[in-house]
Design a protein around this motif. Sequence first.
Motif, PDB file in Angstrom:
ATOM      1  N   LYS A 129      10.796  -7.358  -7.530  1.00 43.99           N
ATOM      2  CA  LYS A 129      10.385  -6.383  -6.530  1.00 43.99           C
ATOM      3  C   LYS A 129       9.072  -6.827  -5.889  1.00 43.99           C
ATOM      4  O   LYS A 129       8.151  -7.251  -6.587  1.00 43.99           O
TER       5      LYS A 129
ATOM      6  N   VAL B 269       5.948  -5.960  -3.011  1.00 43.37           N
ATOM      7  CA  VAL B 269       5.218  -5.011  -2.169  1.00 43.37           C
ATOM      8  C   VAL B 269       4.247  -5.820  -1.320  1.00 43.37           C
ATOM      9  O   VAL B 269       3.301  -6.418  -1.839  1.00 43.37           O
TER      10      VAL B 269
ATOM     11  N   ARG C 139       0.105  -0.536  -6.150  1.00 37.91           N
ATOM     12  CA  ARG C 139       0.563  -0.056  -7.460  1.00 37.91           C
ATOM     13  C   ARG C 139       1.165   1.347  -7.360  1.00 37.91           C
ATOM     14  O   ARG C 139       2.092   1.672  -8.106  1.00 37.91           O
TER      15      ARG C 139
ATOM     16  N   ALA D  49       4.608   0.777  -6.251  1.00 37.04           N
ATOM     17  CA  ALA D  49       5.380   0.236  -7.370  1.00 37.04           C
ATOM     18  C   ALA D  49       5.738   1.336  -8.369  1.00 37.04           C
ATOM     19  O   ALA D  49       6.880   1.417  -8.846  1.00 37.04           O
ATOM     20  N   ARG D  50       4.781   2.182  -8.707  1.00 32.89           N
ATOM     21  CA  ARG D  50       5.039   3.233  -9.710  1.00 32.89           C
ATOM     22  C   ARG D  50       6.097   4.219  -9.222  1.00 32.89           C
ATOM     23  O   ARG D  50       6.870   4.763 -10.032  1.00 32.89           O
TER      24      ARG D  50
ATOM     25  N   THR E 231       8.702   3.585  -7.700  1.00 36.78           N
ATOM     26  CA  THR E 231      10.003   2.972  -7.981  1.00 36.78           C
ATOM     27  C   THR E 231      10.233   2.812  -9.473  1.00 36.78           C
ATOM     28  O   THR E 231      11.325   3.046  -9.987  1.00 36.78           O
TER      29      THR E 231
ATOM     30  N   ILE F  52       2.933  -3.035 -14.337  1.00 32.38           N
ATOM     31  CA  ILE F  52       3.162  -3.116 -12.886  1.00 32.38           C
ATOM     32  C   ILE F  52       2.951  -4.541 -12.396  1.00 32.38           C
ATOM     33  O   ILE F  52       3.772  -5.103 -11.648  1.00 32.38           O
TER      34      ILE F  52
ATOM     35  N   PHE G 277       6.182  -6.599 -10.706  1.00 32.43           N
ATOM     36  CA  PHE G 277       6.138  -6.510  -9.252  1.00 32.43           C
ATOM     37  C   PHE G 277       5.285  -7.651  -8.713  1.00 32.43           C
ATOM     38  O   PHE G 277       4.283  -8.029  -9.328  1.00 32.43           O
TER      39      PHE G 277
ATOM     40  N   TRP H 212       2.848  -8.153  -5.733  1.00 34.09           N
ATOM     41  CA  TRP H 212       2.147  -7.438  -4.674  1.00 34.09           C
ATOM     42  C   TRP H 212       0.894  -8.221  -4.316  1.00 34.09           C
ATOM     43  O   TRP H 212       0.419  -9.059  -5.077  1.00 34.09           O
TER      44      TRP H 212
END
Length: 295
Positions: free
Chosen positions: A192, A194, A203, A206-207, A209, A242, A246, A248
């Motif tokens: 994933k 971002v 974040r 992300a959270r 999801t 996270i 992820f 990001w």
Amino acid sequence: MNQVSVSQVSSLKATVGRYGIWSFGLRSEDPAGLTERAETAAELEELGFGALWLGGSPGLRHAVPLVEATSRLVVATGIQSIWDYEAAETASGYAKLEATHPGRFLLGLGVSHAGFAERYRRPYASMVEYLDVLDAAGQPAERRVLAALGPKMLELSRDRAAGSHPYLVTPEHTAQARAALGETPLLAPELKVVLDADPDRARTTARSTLALYLTLPNYTNNFLRIGFTEDDFTAGGSDRLIDAVFAWGDENRIRERIDAFHTAGADHVTLQLLGDWPREALPRDSWRRLADLLK
């Protein structure tokens, strides 16, 4: 014993390339969006992505329009739940699509989660039974992958499929999966992304999801196996969790995170973009940005 040859897997790896796109929106059944989905798939092919992975337990019917709208990229189910589609029906649909568009569809299979499937039972044994039916119907092992997280399902991916498509994992899990699979099978983890360099904002996205996945034991048990603790599952996920699952940040940070999966043993990384849009959206501008940073 593995039914798939080295040359068959090598051909699949060459076709899907190093990067794919994972999307709920491209799986939509809304007839009003059919033209836009077809145009989007064609653009993603031109941007250089080798595969499209359709989310939300898709079936062949979701893949067909995208296969027809493109000329070379692979359309994959990521992941078709074995509880939602009968194996014999899946094999029949595969044969029809393969006859008209050979080599353009990859069947991704998974056992889903107990809370999502009323028929859920004996997941590993049920997957074996499903594969037995596919084999008997002639659906080739080299044209399927399994959503494998734990050791037993990874071994099944090695022995009864072309490889594995693990979802919501880390580079550390990817290294363990590569060791379990061996050198040959396709390893295509989902990641994933971002596109936001602000830590708090990224974040938070992300959270929003991750929250659902932290209620599903398949994922939390896998996190525990690779070194996280119950504390990492509180408050929507710790920063440590996270940042592990992820990508990001700015373009350099995101590229480094994607590269870490390849370094750990991934052949193909399928990228799911997240942002301030609905899950079913087609974030075409952001996909273009993503394509640019991968050049």
